[in-house]
Design a protein around this motif. Structure first.
Motif, PDB file in Angstrom:
ATOM      1  N   SER A  18       0.812  -1.219   0.000  1.00  0.00           N
ATOM      2  CA  SER A  18       0.000   0.000   0.000  1.00  0.00           C
ATOM      3  C   SER A  18       0.849   1.275   0.000  1.00  0.00           C
ATOM      4  O   SER A  18       0.311   2.370  -0.169  1.00  0.00           O
ATOM      5  CB  SER A  18      -0.909   0.026   1.221  1.00  0.00           C
ATOM      6  OG  SER A  18      -1.690  -1.132   1.267  1.00  0.00           O
ATOM      7  N   VAL A  19       2.175   1.145   0.220  1.00  0.00           N
ATOM      8  CA  VAL A  19       3.010   2.339   0.372  1.00  0.00           C
ATOM      9  C   VAL A  19       2.879   3.263  -0.837  1.00  0.00           C
ATOM     10  O   VAL A  19       2.522   4.440  -0.696  1.00  0.00           O
ATOM     11  CB  VAL A  19       4.488   1.960   0.607  1.00  0.00           C
ATOM     12  CG1 VAL A  19       5.375   3.197   0.576  1.00  0.00           C
ATOM     13  CG2 VAL A  19       4.654   1.250   1.943  1.00  0.00           C
ATOM     14  N   ALA A  20       3.126   2.698  -2.028  1.00  0.00           N
ATOM     15  CA  ALA A  20       3.119   3.546  -3.221  1.00  0.00           C
ATOM     16  C   ALA A  20       1.731   4.116  -3.521  1.00  0.00           C
ATOM     17  O   ALA A  20       1.580   5.328  -3.714  1.00  0.00           O
ATOM     18  CB  ALA A  20       3.682   2.773  -4.404  1.00  0.00           C
ATOM     19  N   PRO A  21       0.652   3.269  -3.525  1.00  0.00           N
ATOM     20  CA  PRO A  21      -0.667   3.842  -3.842  1.00  0.00           C
ATOM     21  C   PRO A  21      -1.140   4.878  -2.825  1.00  0.00           C
ATOM     22  O   PRO A  21      -1.678   5.931  -3.204  1.00  0.00           O
ATOM     23  CB  PRO A  21      -1.603   2.625  -3.844  1.00  0.00           C
ATOM     24  CG  PRO A  21      -0.818   1.447  -3.434  1.00  0.00           C
ATOM     25  CD  PRO A  21       0.619   1.803  -3.457  1.00  0.00           C
ATOM     26  N   LEU A  22      -0.903   4.602  -1.533  1.00  0.00           N
ATOM     27  CA  LEU A  22      -1.350   5.552  -0.515  1.00  0.00           C
ATOM     28  C   LEU A  22      -0.591   6.871  -0.651  1.00  0.00           C
ATOM     29  O   LEU A  22      -1.181   7.958  -0.554  1.00  0.00           O
ATOM     30  CB  LEU A  22      -1.158   4.955   0.887  1.00  0.00           C
ATOM     31  CG  LEU A  22      -1.499   5.874   2.055  1.00  0.00           C
ATOM     32  CD1 LEU A  22      -2.933   6.394   1.965  1.00  0.00           C
ATOM     33  CD2 LEU A  22      -1.298   5.173   3.397  1.00  0.00           C
ATOM     34  N   LEU A  23       0.725   6.761  -0.912  1.00  0.00           N
ATOM     35  CA  LEU A  23       1.538   7.966  -1.061  1.00  0.00           C
ATOM     36  C   LEU A  23       1.020   8.817  -2.220  1.00  0.00           C
ATOM     37  O   LEU A  23       0.833  10.033  -2.099  1.00  0.00           O
ATOM     38  CB  LEU A  23       3.007   7.572  -1.305  1.00  0.00           C
ATOM     39  CG  LEU A  23       3.997   8.718  -1.328  1.00  0.00           C
ATOM     40  CD1 LEU A  23       4.152   9.300   0.064  1.00  0.00           C
ATOM     41  CD2 LEU A  23       5.353   8.255  -1.834  1.00  0.00           C
ATOM     42  N   GLY A  24       0.722   8.134  -3.344  1.00  0.00           N
ATOM     43  CA  GLY A  24       0.224   8.847  -4.525  1.00  0.00           C
ATOM     44  C   GLY A  24      -1.109   9.517  -4.221  1.00  0.00           C
ATOM     45  O   GLY A  24      -1.351  10.679  -4.557  1.00  0.00           O
ATOM     46  N   ARG A  25      -1.977   8.793  -3.522  1.00  0.00           N
ATOM     47  CA  ARG A  25      -3.315   9.293  -3.170  1.00  0.00           C
ATOM     48  C   ARG A  25      -3.184  10.555  -2.303  1.00  0.00           C
ATOM     49  O   ARG A  25      -3.779  11.581  -2.586  1.00  0.00           O
ATOM     50  CB  ARG A  25      -4.018   8.166  -2.393  1.00  0.00           C
ATOM     51  CG  ARG A  25      -5.456   8.374  -2.020  1.00  0.00           C
ATOM     52  CD  ARG A  25      -6.329   8.278  -3.220  1.00  0.00           C
ATOM     53  NE  ARG A  25      -6.809   9.610  -3.531  1.00  0.00           N
ATOM     54  CZ  ARG A  25      -7.564   9.897  -4.567  1.00  0.00           C
ATOM     55  NH1 ARG A  25      -7.899   8.967  -5.436  1.00  0.00           N
ATOM     56  NH2 ARG A  25      -7.963  11.142  -4.780  1.00  0.00           N
ATOM     57  N   LEU A  26      -2.339  10.460  -1.260  1.00  0.00           N
ATOM     58  CA  LEU A  26      -2.161  11.588  -0.339  1.00  0.00           C
ATOM     59  C   LEU A  26      -1.603  12.806  -1.066  1.00  0.00           C
ATOM     60  O   LEU A  26      -2.010  13.939  -0.844  1.00  0.00           O
ATOM     61  CB  LEU A  26      -1.218  11.193   0.807  1.00  0.00           C
ATOM     62  CG  LEU A  26      -1.802  10.218   1.841  1.00  0.00           C
ATOM     63  CD1 LEU A  26      -0.711   9.671   2.737  1.00  0.00           C
ATOM     64  CD2 LEU A  26      -2.890  10.906   2.667  1.00  0.00           C
ATOM     65  N   ARG A  27      -0.662  12.554  -1.967  1.00  0.00           N
ATOM     66  CA  ARG A  27      -0.052  13.677  -2.681  1.00  0.00           C
ATOM     67  C   ARG A  27      -1.098  14.369  -3.547  1.00  0.00           C
ATOM     68  O   ARG A  27      -1.096  15.585  -3.677  1.00  0.00           O
ATOM     69  CB  ARG A  27       1.126  13.194  -3.525  1.00  0.00           C
ATOM     70  CG  ARG A  27       2.359  12.987  -2.674  1.00  0.00           C
ATOM     71  CD  ARG A  27       3.551  12.600  -3.500  1.00  0.00           C
ATOM     72  NE  ARG A  27       4.740  12.542  -2.646  1.00  0.00           N
ATOM     73  CZ  ARG A  27       5.874  12.023  -3.034  1.00  0.00           C
ATOM     74  NH1 ARG A  27       6.003  11.509  -4.249  1.00  0.00           N
ATOM     75  NH2 ARG A  27       6.899  12.015  -2.217  1.00  0.00           N
ATOM     76  N   ARG A  28      -1.979  13.581  -4.155  1.00  0.00           N
ATOM     77  CA  ARG A  28      -3.029  14.185  -4.981  1.00  0.00           C
ATOM     78  C   ARG A  28      -4.011  14.959  -4.101  1.00  0.00           C
ATOM     79  O   ARG A  28      -4.416  16.064  -4.424  1.00  0.00           O
ATOM     80  CB  ARG A  28      -3.767  13.101  -5.771  1.00  0.00           C
ATOM     81  CG  ARG A  28      -3.027  12.676  -7.034  1.00  0.00           C
ATOM     82  CD  ARG A  28      -3.933  11.928  -7.996  1.00  0.00           C
ATOM     83  NE  ARG A  28      -4.450  10.680  -7.410  1.00  0.00           N
ATOM     84  CZ  ARG A  28      -3.738   9.548  -7.339  1.00  0.00           C
ATOM     85  NH1 ARG A  28      -2.502   9.512  -7.808  1.00  0.00           N
ATOM     86  NH2 ARG A  28      -4.261   8.461  -6.802  1.00  0.00           N
TER      87      ARG A  28
END
Lengths: 231, 845
Positions: free
Chosen positions: B222-232
Motif C-alpha cells: 500500500s506504500v506507493a498507492p497511498l503515497l500517490g493518493r495523499l499527494r493528490r
C-alpha cells in the motif's frame, strides 16, 4: 641462388637525390663464396642489405631461390629472412636486454621450432661459448659478441649467410677466429656473401667483386676452387 | 603467442626499472578511483540498507502548521480506505535551552522533537548508557539529548534543563535517533521529548515555527498507492508526504551523483597518469629502435613485435593497477579516522573496498595503459631493419592506421568518461576539456619553439644551446608542457575555486554590524527585549525590531505569467514555499531600487508589494502584476509596485523577498525579529543570551558567530577534500615530469660528455639546463594558469552558482611555483649529467 637484375638504390641526402648503388646485375649460384670489396661508402653494405631485404631497391628485381623479394611486403620479407637468410653485422647488433643464449634462441622461436632450446645450446657450443650463454652482451668481449651474432644468424640453418664487415670491429686474433668460423660454415654448403675491405680475408673467396662509388667495377674468379681456410 | 609472451617477459626483466614511472602513474590513478568509489559505495550501502530506520516509518505526512480539521478528516478517510491502523504523531521546532541550576550561564538553540509512545516504527534509539529506549524515559518532563549539548552547557545526565520556561530532566544521552533528516542544516543539536509536553510548553504558539508530522506504518503493497493518493489530495495545501523510498531514492541519487563526480576526478588523475604513460612509452620506443630492427632482421613481423610491447604494457598496467588497489585498501582502512561517521544519530558505515570498485579500477588501469601506449607503440611499424646498416632517423609519419587508432583512443576515453560520470553531457564535456587543453598546450609548445628560435643565434653559449635543446627532434617540450600544464591547470584552478568559495561564505561581520539575530519576539515583548539589551550593552546601538509575518504566494495575475491557484504556484518550484515577509516605509541601506517606485508612507487603499530582483528574474513577475498572498489565514491581493535588489553580502538589515507597504498588516497578529550587535566578551555574551531566554522563553537567539563557525567547518572540510585531490593531481604531474626528464637523460648525458670534451664547463652546461627547464616551467604554468581562470569561472558560474572574482596573486604564484618546480626537478634529475666523467659515457656509446 641469388639473382639481381637492374638493381639500384637512390636515397635523399639533404634535399638532393643521391644514388648509392647504380644499376647492377649479379648472379650468385648456391654454395658459392663471394667477397665484395671496396673502400667505405662504395656500396658494399647497401648491396648486402638489398639482398637481405633489409632495404628496398629503387629499381630492379632481386630473386632469392626463385622468389622475387621486391614484390614481398615487410612481414613476408621478415619471414623469408628468418628462414633463408642469416645476417652478420659489423657492430654485432645483439639485443642488449637478452642473454647470449636468448639472442640465439629468438629467431628459432619466431620460426616456431620445437627443438629451439636444444639447438640454441648446440649453436653456442659450436662457437665455443656454451659456458657464457647466461651472459648479457655488455658482459661479453667484441669477439664473443660477434660469435654470438654468427650463431644467431645460423640458428635456423639458412642456405644464405650475408656478413657485413664481420671483422671490421675486431682485433686481428678475433678477426681470424671469426673467419675460420665463416669458412667452416661455407664448407657445409652455405652460400656466403662477405663484404670486406681486407684483401687477405677476400683471398679465399670463389669470386671477388670490386666496388667503388656504387658500381661493381670487376669480378675476379678464383681458379681452381681453393679451400684454403678449411685446411 | 608463446614467443610473444616469452619475449615480453624477457624484455620486462630489463625494462621494468625504466618503466617504473609508468607503473606509479597508473597506480596513483587507480588508487584514487578505487578508494573514492569504494568510500561512496560504503556510505550508499549503509544508507539504503537502513532506509526505513532513517525515516522511522513507511510514510510521513508533514506540514509547517498544525493540520486543519479538514486535512485531518481527509487523512483519516484515506487511512481507513487503505486499512492503516498504526500511526503516531510527532512535532519538531527550534528553541533555546539553558541549564536550570549549575552548568554554565549560557543558552543554546536546539532542535526539539516531540514523539508519542509508538515512535519509532523502524530503527532503534541507541542510548549512551546502553539501556533500552522506552517512551517512559520521556514522560513526566524527560529529555534525551546529544552528548555535544551536555558538553556545551556543562551538564550531565540527571541535571535539569530549562526549555520554554519550564524545567526538564535529562534522562540519557542519545547516540542514534531514527527519522532525523540526513545532511539537513540545523540550528542546533537534536533533543527528544514527549510530544504532549512539547504541545503544552507554549513553544508552538501562532508564531512559533513548528513542523507537524503524522508517521504511518503501512503494508508494503500500500506504500506507493497511498503515497500517490495523499499527494493528490494535498496538491492545493502546504502539506507534504514522503515514504522511506522517497528518502532512499533522494539519498541514493545524491550519493550516486557524488560517486560519479568523484570517480570522474579519479579518471582525470588516471588520464594524467596516462599522459605520463604515453611520454614514457614514446621515449622507451626511441630507445628500443635497434632491438626492433634486429627482431625484424631475424624474422619478426610487425604484428609479433607490436604484440611483444603491448603485452609488456598490459602486464605493467595490471601490476600498476594492482598496486593502486593496494594503496586504495590503505586509504579506505584509514578513512574512518579522517571522515568519521555521518553527523548525529545516523548510520554505521562499514568501510571496505568494494568488489565493483576494485574491478573497475583494474579495468580502467589496464585500459588507460593500453590506450595511451597504443599511439607511441605504432611507431615500431616504421622501424626499418636497414637501420642496422645505416644510422637513419625513423621518420615520424602519420598514416591512416595511426589516425584511426587516435580516433579510437579518443572515443574510448570519451566512453570511459561518460561511463565514470554516468552522464553523456559531463563525460563529453570532460573529454572536450581535455582535448582543448591538449591542443592549446600542443600549439603553445610549437609557438614556444618558434618564438625562441632567434635566440639560437645568441652569443651566450648556455642560452644558445638551451634554445637548440627545446627545439631539437625528439625533444620532450610538448610532453612536459602537457603534463605540467595540465597539473598546474588543475592545481591553480582548485586554488582559485577555493578562494572564491571561501569568499562567498565569508559573510562580512562588520564592526558595527549585527552578530546576533533574535527571532520569534512577540508584540508585547519587543520593548522588554530592547530594554534588556540596552541595559546589558549600553555602549552598543540598540536592536531595531523588524515586524515579520509568514506568507505564501497563492496566485499571480501578470503580464507574462498567470497562476490561478496555489497548485500552479507550487508547480513553479520554490515560489510555492513559505516566505517571511515584512512591511516598512523606506528602502534599507543594503537595498537598491531596480524598477518602479518605493511608496510614500501614507496608505491610499490597495496593498502594494516590492519584490526582490531574484523573484522577478526567476518567475517573470513584473511591476504592475497582481499577486495573491495567504497571510495568517487571510488572502490579500497586492500590486507589485517595485523591484529591489538586496545586497545579500551585507546582512545588517536582513533581506526579504517580499516587502509590503505599511498599512496592510499592522492589525494582524505578527512577530518580530531583531538583528543586534552583541557584546564581544564571550562570557557577557553567554550571560545575555541566558538572561534573555530566562525572561522570554519563546525568543530564540541565532548567534552568527556560531553559525559562521559551522560554515567555516564545512568550508574547511570542502577545502581539505579539494586540496587532497589537487595534491594528487600535482603529484601525478610531478611524477610525469620526473619521468619525462629522466627518460631523456641518456641523450643529455651523451651530449654533455661531448660538450665537456669540447671544452664546455660544468657551469655552462648547468646554465643550459636551468634555462631550458625554467622556460618550460614558466610557460606550462602560464598556460595552466589561463586555463585555470576559465575552469574556476565556469565551475563558479554554472556548477556552484557563486560570484566569481579573479585573484591574480594565486595565478602569479602558480606560474612562479610551477617554473621553480620544473626547474628544480629538471636540474636535480640532471645532476649526474653534470657530474659524470665524459670518457666513460663516450665509451659506453
Amino acid at each position: 641462388m641469388i639473382r639481381l637484375q637492374g638493381v639500384s638504390k637512390t636515397v635523399t641526402s639533404g634535399d638532393r637525390p643521391l644514388t648509392i648503388l647504380h644499376s647492377t646485375d649479379l648472379f650468385i649460384p648456391s654454395g658459392q663464396f663471394v667477397a665484395v670489396m671496396g673502400p667505405s661508402g662504395s656500396g658494399k653494405s647497401t648491396l648486402l642489405g638489398l639482398i637481405a631485404g633489409l632495404d628496398a631497391p629503387t629499381t630492379g628485381t632481386i630473386e632469392i631461390d626463385g622468389i622475387d623479394i621486391t614484390t614481398l611486403g615487410e612481414d613476408d620479407l621478415a619471414k623469408l629472412r628468418g628462414e633463408a637468410i642469416g645476417f652478420v653485422f659489423q657492430f654485432f647488433h645483439l639485443i642488449p636486454s637478452l642473454t647470449a643464449y636468448e639472442n640465439v634462441l629468438v629467431p628459432m622461436e619466431i620460426a616456431r621450432r620445437r627443438d629451439a632450446p636444444r639447438r640454441a645450446a648446440e649453436r653456442l657450443a659450436e662457437i665455443g661459448l656454451e659456458a657464457r650463454g647466461h651472459h648479457y652482451p655488455s658482459q661479453l668481449s667484441g669477439g664473443e659478441q660477434q660469435r654470438v651474432a654468427i650463431a644467431r644468424a645460423l640458428s635456423n640453418d639458412p642456405p644464405i649467410l650475408l656478413a657485413d664487415e664481420p671483422t671490421g670491429n675486431l682485433d686481428a686474433a678475433n678477426g681470424r677466429h671469426i673467419m675460420e668460423l665463416l669458412g667452416a660454415i661455407h664448407a657445409r654448403g652455405v652460400t656466403l656473401v662477405l663484404a670486406t675491405h681486407d684483401v687477405e680475408l677476400a683471398a679465399s673467396a670463389d669470386v671477388r667483386l670490386a666496388m667503388r662509388d656504387g658500381r661493381i667495377l670487376n669480378a675476379e674468379f678464383a681458379e681452381p676452387r681453393r679451400r684454403q681456410w678449411s685446411s | 603467442m608463446v614467443f610473444v609472451a616469452k619475449m615480453a617477459l624477457r624484455e620486462l626483466r630489463a625494462s621494468w626499472k625504466r618503466l617504473l614511472f609508468f607503473f606509479a602513474c597508473i597506480a596513483i590513478g587507480v588508487a584514487s578511483i578505487v578508494s573514492l568509489r569504494s568510500l561512496t559505495q560504503n556510505v550508499r550501502v549503509a544508507i539504503t540498507g537502513q532506509a526505513k530506520a532513517l525515516t522511522a516509518a513507511d510514510i510521513v505526512i508533514s506540514s509547517n502548521r498544525p493540520f486543519s480539521s479538514d486535512a485531518l478528516a481527509k487523512i483519516e478517510q484515506r487511512l481507513r480506505e487503505y486499512s492503516v491502523t498504526e500511526r503516531t504523531n510527532a512535532v519538531q521546532t527550534d528553541t533555546m535551552v539553558r541549564p536550570a541550576t549549575g552548568g554554565r550561564a549560557v543558552a543554546r538553540m536546539v532542535e526539539v522533537r516531540g514523539v508519542e509512545p509508538a515512535f519509532p516504527f523502524y530503527g532503534t534509539v541507541v542510548l549512551q548508557s546502553g539501556g533500552t529506549y522506552a517512551h517512559a524515559l520521556l514522560q513526566n518532563r524527560g529529555l534525551l539529548v546529544r552528548p555535544e549539548l551536555l558538553a556545551q552547557l556543562g551538564l550531565k545526565v540527571g541535571d535539569a534543563l530549562i526549555l520554554g520556561g519550564a524545567p526538564y530532566t535529562i534522562r540519557d544521552v542519545v547516540l542514534v535517533e531514527p527519522g532525523r533528516r540526513l545532511g539537513g542544516f540545523s540550528f542546533g543539536p537534536p533533543v527528544l521529548m514527549d510530544r504532549a509536553d512539547l504541545l503544552k510548553s507554549g513553544l508552538l504558539s501562532t508564531f512559533g515555527r513548528g513542523r507537524y508530522e503524522i508517521m504511518l506504518r503501512v503494508p508494503e503493497r500500500s506504500v506507493a498507492p497511498l503515497l500517490g493518493r495523499l499527494r493528490r489530495d494535498f496538491r492545493d495545501f502546504p502539506v507534504g508526504a514522503r515514504s522511506y523510498r522517497t528518502n532512499e531514492d533522494n539519498l541514493s541519487e545524491d550519493l550516486m551523483r557524488a560517486e560519479n563526480y568523484l570517480s570522474l576526478i579519479g579518471l582525470v588523475i588516471v588520464v594524467l597518469g596516462g599522459i605520463g604513460v604515453s611520454s614514457v612509452i614514446r621515449v622507451f620506443v626511441q630507445q628500443k629502435l635497434k632491438a626492433v630492427a634486429v627482431l625484424k632482421c631475424v624474422g619478426g613481423t610487425n604484428p609479433q613485435i607490436l604484440a611483444i610491447y603491448l603485452a609488456q604494457v598490459i602486464a605493467l598496467g595490471l601490476a600498476g593497477s594492482a598496486v593502486g588497489v593496494g594503496l586504495a585498501g590503505v586509504v579506505v582502512a584509514w578513512a574512518p579516522a579522517f571522515v568519521g561517521n555521518l553527523p548525529p544519530g545516523t548510520v554505521e558505515i562499514q568501510y571496505e573496498l568494494t568488489a565493483a570498485a576494485v574491478l573497475q579500477g583494474l579495468g580502467i588501469g589496464v585500459l588507460v595503459s593500453l590506450l595511451f601506449s597504443l599511439v607511441p607503440l605504432l611507431q615500431v611499424r616504421h622501424v626499418k631493419p636497414s637501420l642496422l646498416l645505416r644510422e637513419t632517423s625513423v621518420a615520424r609519419r602519420r598514416d591512416w592506421l595511426e589516425i584511426a587508432v587516435i580516433a579510437l583512443v579518443v572515443s574510448a576515453l570519451a566512453g570511459l568518461a561518460i561511463w565514470q560520470a554516468a552522464s553523456m553531457r559531463v563525460g563529453l564535456a570532460v573529454t572536450a576539456g581535455f582535448i582543448g587543453v591538449t591542443i592549446v598546450l600542443h600549439l603553445t609548445g610549437r609557438l614556444l619553439v618558434r618564438t625562441v628560435r632567434p635566440l639560437a643565434r645568441s652569443r651566450w653559449f648556455p642560452l644558445r644551446h638551451a634554445v637548440l635543446r627545446v627545439g631539437r627532434p625528439g625533444n620532450q617540450t610538448r610532453a612536459i608542457l602537457l603534463a605540467v600544464g595540465l597539473g598546474s591547470f588543475f592545481m591553480i584552478g582548485v586554488r582559485l575555486l577555493q578562494t572564491n568559495l571561501l569568499d562567498s561564505f565569508n559573510v562580512q561581520v562588520r564592526e558595527d554590524g549585527p552578530d546576533m539575530f533574535l527571532i520569534d519576539i512577540q508584540q508585547d515583548q519587543v520593548d522588554g527585549v530592547v530594554a534588556l539589551f540596552t541595559s546589558t550593552t549600553p555602549s552598543l546601538p540598540p536592536p531595531r525590531p523588524i515586524p515579520v509575518l509568514r506568507a505564501r504566494v497563492a496566485g499571480v495575475r501578470g503580464r507574462e505569467v498567470n497562476m490561478e491557484s496555489y497548485q500552479e504556484v507550487r508547480g513553479r518550484g520554490s515560489l510555492g514555499r513559505e516566505y517571511v515577509i515584512t512591511y516598512r516605509p523606506t528602502l534599507e541601506d543594503n537595498e537598491t531600487l531596480v524598477e518602479g517606485d518605493f511608496w510614500s508612507a501614507t496608505n491610499d487603499g490597495q496593498p502594494q508589494v516590492s519584490i526582490e530582483v531574484g523573484i522577478h528574474e526567476r518567475f517573470r513577475i513584473m511591476v504592475g502584476d497582481i499577486m495573491r498572498f495567504e497571510v495568517v489565514g487571510r488572502t490579500i491581493e497586492a500590486r507589485v509596485a517595485s523591484i529591489r535588489r538586496v545586497n545579500w553580502r551585507d546582512p545588517r538589515r536582513g533581506g526579504f523577498m517580499f516587502v509590503f507597504r505599511p498599512g496592510t498588516f499592522e492589525q494582524a497578529p505578527h512577530a518580530y525579529i531583531a538583528p543586534a550587535k552583541g557584546p564581544d566578551d564571550p562570557s557577557v555574551r553567554g550571560r545575555l543570551q541566558h538572561d534573555l531566554v530566562a525572561r522570554y522563553p519563546n525568543v530564540s537567539v541565532i548567534d552568527v558567530s556560531e553559525i559562521l563557525e559551522t560554515v567555516r567547518k564545512v568550508v574547511r572540510g570542502v577545502t581539505l577534500a579539494i586540496s587532497v585531490v589537487g595534491a594528487i593531481v600535482l603529484f601525478s604531474g610531478i611524477l610525469i615530469l620526473v619521468g619525462s626528464v629522466s627518460m631523456t637523460k641518456f641523450q643529455k648525458v651523451y651530449e654533455a660528455a661531448i660538450f665537456k670534451t669540447l671544452g664546455a664547463s660544468t657551469r655552462s652546461i648547468a646554465g643550459m639546463i636551468v634555462l631550458e627547464y625554467g622556460a618550460l616551467g614558466l610557460l606550462a604554468g602560464a598556460v595552466g594558469s589561463i586555463g585555470a581562470l576559465a575552469l574556476s569561472w565556469t565551475v563558479s558560474r554554472f556548477a556552484l552558482d557563486i560570484p566569481w572574482e579573479p585573484s591574480p596573486i594565486v595565478n602569479l604564484a602558480g606560474i612562479a611555483i610551477t617554473g621553480m618546480l620544473v626547474c628544480g626537478i629538471g636540474v636535480t634529475s640532471s645532476l649526474d649529467v653534470l657530474r659524470r666523467k665524459p670518457l666513460a659515457t663516450l665509451r659506453a656509446e
